[in-house]
Design a protein around this motif. Structure first.
Motif, PDB file in Angstrom:
ATOM      1  N   ILE A  37       0.876  -1.179   0.000  1.00 39.71           N
ATOM      2  CA  ILE A  37       0.000   0.000   0.000  1.00 39.71           C
ATOM      3  C   ILE A  37       0.907   1.221   0.000  1.00 39.71           C
ATOM      4  O   ILE A  37       1.853   1.311   0.792  1.00 39.71           O
ATOM      5  N   ASP A  41      -2.545   5.262  -2.820  1.00 40.27           N
ATOM      6  CA  ASP A  41      -3.736   4.402  -2.702  1.00 40.27           C
ATOM      7  C   ASP A  41      -4.664   4.951  -1.618  1.00 40.27           C
ATOM      8  O   ASP A  41      -5.883   4.995  -1.786  1.00 40.27           O
ATOM      9  N   VAL A  42      -4.043   5.346  -0.509  1.00 40.16           N
ATOM     10  CA  VAL A  42      -4.827   5.855   0.621  1.00 40.16           C
ATOM     11  C   VAL A  42      -5.506   7.164   0.219  1.00 40.16           C
ATOM     12  O   VAL A  42      -6.699   7.358   0.450  1.00 40.16           O
ATOM     13  N   HIS A  43      -4.741   8.059  -0.452  1.00 39.78           N
ATOM     14  CA  HIS A  43      -5.314   9.354  -0.854  1.00 39.78           C
ATOM     15  C   HIS A  43      -6.415   9.178  -1.899  1.00 39.78           C
ATOM     16  O   HIS A  43      -7.349   9.973  -1.962  1.00 39.78           O
ATOM     17  N   GLN A  45      -8.724   7.288  -1.949  1.00 38.09           N
ATOM     18  CA  GLN A  45     -10.027   7.081  -1.309  1.00 38.09           C
ATOM     19  C   GLN A  45     -10.845   8.374  -1.319  1.00 38.09           C
ATOM     20  O   GLN A  45     -12.058   8.339  -1.365  1.00 38.09           O
ATOM     21  N   TYR A 341      -5.303  -0.261   5.333  1.00 38.78           N
ATOM     22  CA  TYR A 341      -5.389   1.147   4.920  1.00 38.78           C
ATOM     23  C   TYR A 341      -5.497   2.059   6.148  1.00 38.78           C
ATOM     24  O   TYR A 341      -4.898   3.125   6.204  1.00 38.78           O
ATOM     25  N   GLU A 342      -6.278   1.604   7.141  1.00 47.18           N
ATOM     26  CA  GLU A 342      -6.402   2.410   8.372  1.00 47.18           C
ATOM     27  C   GLU A 342      -5.052   2.514   9.065  1.00 47.18           C
ATOM     28  O   GLU A 342      -4.660   3.570   9.556  1.00 47.18           O
ATOM     29  N   MET A 344      -2.155   2.498   7.655  1.00 48.42           N
ATOM     30  CA  MET A 344      -1.361   3.490   6.905  1.00 48.42           C
ATOM     31  C   MET A 344      -1.814   4.914   7.259  1.00 48.42           C
ATOM     32  O   MET A 344      -0.995   5.815   7.417  1.00 48.42           O
ATOM     33  N   GLN A 345      -3.130   5.080   7.368  1.00 45.16           N
ATOM     34  CA  GLN A 345      -3.660   6.423   7.640  1.00 45.16           C
ATOM     35  C   GLN A 345      -3.233   6.942   9.004  1.00 45.16           C
ATOM     36  O   GLN A 345      -3.032   8.137   9.182  1.00 45.16           O
TER      37      GLN A 345
END
Ligand SMILES: NC(=O)c1ccc[n+]([C@@H]2O[C@H](COP(=O)([O-])OP(=O)(O)OC[C@H]3O[C@@H](n4cnc5c(N)ncnc54)[C@H](OP(=O)(O)O)[C@@H]3O)[C@@H](O)[C@H]2O)c1
Length: 359
Positions: A37, A41-43, A45, A341-342, A344-345
């Motif tokens: 990840i 990828d996170v952005h 969202q 993902y969480e 990473m956030q």
């Protein structure tokens, strides 16, 4: 097949997508075993990059439809994931030197609609190399996108393609324990640069294990001020994801000193203001930064991920020789992508977060 997509709502969700079929003779179909990840990828969202990447995606779809005579893709879900390791399932007619059954790793450009957080991906042959046999697929998947970004920042933006120019110079890597940073510090050391890492205190041990001899805590104001006063760096590579102009001030005041930031405002500005205005605003920001720093002899540049067959081959060779060791923060099962993902956030990771498709 069941893929992780950000969809139109911008929320990460599992969607069913048709199994990809090779339509371009230069492509391979790969069964994904692991995928990392990346912040993009996170952005994504939140719809990050919709204007620039969306336009590129449409052009790509048009080009593909010319090849396949199949006008599709407008309604394709946006599957996330920019790098992978896996096994070749089939090869296009134009693929040489790679074969069915081989374990490979590689990248998928951010404008491609079908990313690697999927059981199967299509990848261009120039974006794929064999995995070093001694490394697992989770390890291999953690490297390509971040290392290519670091390579592009250091070599393309930092020294005009001349790796030899890095020999012996003093280089600061801000965000040295992040996904890009851990690759960057290792590659720079292999190229003979004197590397100084800036990271949080918690990551000092990690950097030390990667051979970095000098590191600073970005939350230690006294240390950072001393570093600023020294003005001892030929090159600053900023992979911190912050706009912290203290790092620019750490440069020597001479004609060749450069600050390369990976936090280009281009996608954010084009999202907010549209393509033309967004590009103009980003160019203006760069001009403004340079107009104040060029007086001191310093150059400010944006660094970007850039796919390169030759760079990917070098990265693979460095991994094979043990000069570039994968640094895994946490590995999550594919089904637990939301938790990954969480993670990473929350920004508490050091090194890379990876999805394992085999469990
Ligand atoms: N332009 C492009 O094409 C491109 C491509 C790839 C990545 N990027 C960008 O490059 C950045 C790095 O990517 P990544 O994958 O390495 O992200 P990452 O894994 O999240 O790493 C970011 C690192 O920066 C550190 N950090 C946070 N605040 C800092 C500060 N003020 N000073 C120094 N370090 C700080 C964090 O350390 P702590 O957790 O210890 O605070 C973390 O280790 C991200 O912003 C990403 O969006 C851009």
């Amino acid at each position: 097949m069941s893929c992780w997509s950000v969809g139109k709502s911008g929320v990460l969700q599992q969607v069913q997508v048709d199994m990809p079929i090779i339509s371009n003779p230069q492509e391979l179909l790969i069964q994904v075993q692991a995928a990392s990840i990346n912040p993009i990828d996170v952005h994504m969202q939140g719809g990050y990059g919709r204007n620039v990447l969306g336009a590129m995606r449409q052009l790509d779809a048009l080009a593909e439809s010319k090849i396949t005579c199949n006008a599709t893709t407008d309604e394709q879900p946006l599957v996330v994931g920019r790098d992978f390791a896996g096994v070749v399932v089939s090869c296009g007619r134009g693929v040489r030197g790679l074969d069915v059954g081989q374990r490979v790793m590689g990248v998928i450009s951010p404008y491609k609609a079908l990313g690697s957080h999927a059981p199967y991906v299509l990848a261009h042959k120039d974006n794929v190399v064999l995995c070093p046999p001694s490394l697992s697929s989770t390890e291999c998947a953690s490297v390509p996108y971040a290392a290519l970004t670091g390579y592009s920042a250091a070599v393309v933006s930092g020294c005009h393609g001349d790796v030899g120019a890095l020999q012996g110079i003093r280089v600061m890597v801000a965000g040295a324990a992040g996904g890009v940073g851990v690759s960057l510090v290792q590659m720079l050391q292999a190229w003979g640069a004197q590397v100084v890492g800036v990271c949080s205190l918690a990551s000092f041990e990690l950097l030390s294990s990667l051979g970095v001899l000098e590191f600073y805590d970005y939350q230690d104001n006294d240390a950072m001020q001393a570093l600023t006063m020294e003005r001892s760096f030929d090159l600053v590579l900023d992979a911190s994801g912050c706009r912290d102009l203290r790092y620019l001030e750490c440069l020597k005041t001479n004609r060749n000193a450069s600050y390369v930031s990976l936090l280009s405002p281009l996608l954010k500005n084009t999202d907010a203001h549209g393509l033309l205005l967004g590009v103009a605003k980003s160019a203006l920001e760069l001009v403004q930064l340079n107009s104040s720093s060029l007086g001191k002899g310093r150059l400010v540049k944006w660094g970007y991920y850039s796919p390169s067959k030759q760079a990917l081959a070098q990265i693979r060779d460095m991994m094979q020789r043990g000069q570039l060791k994968p640094v895994l923060d946490q590995v999550f099962p594919y089904s637990e992508a939301k938790a990954a993902y969480e993670h990473m956030q929350h920004g508490k990771h050091a090194g890379k977060t990876v999805l394992d498709m085999t469990v």
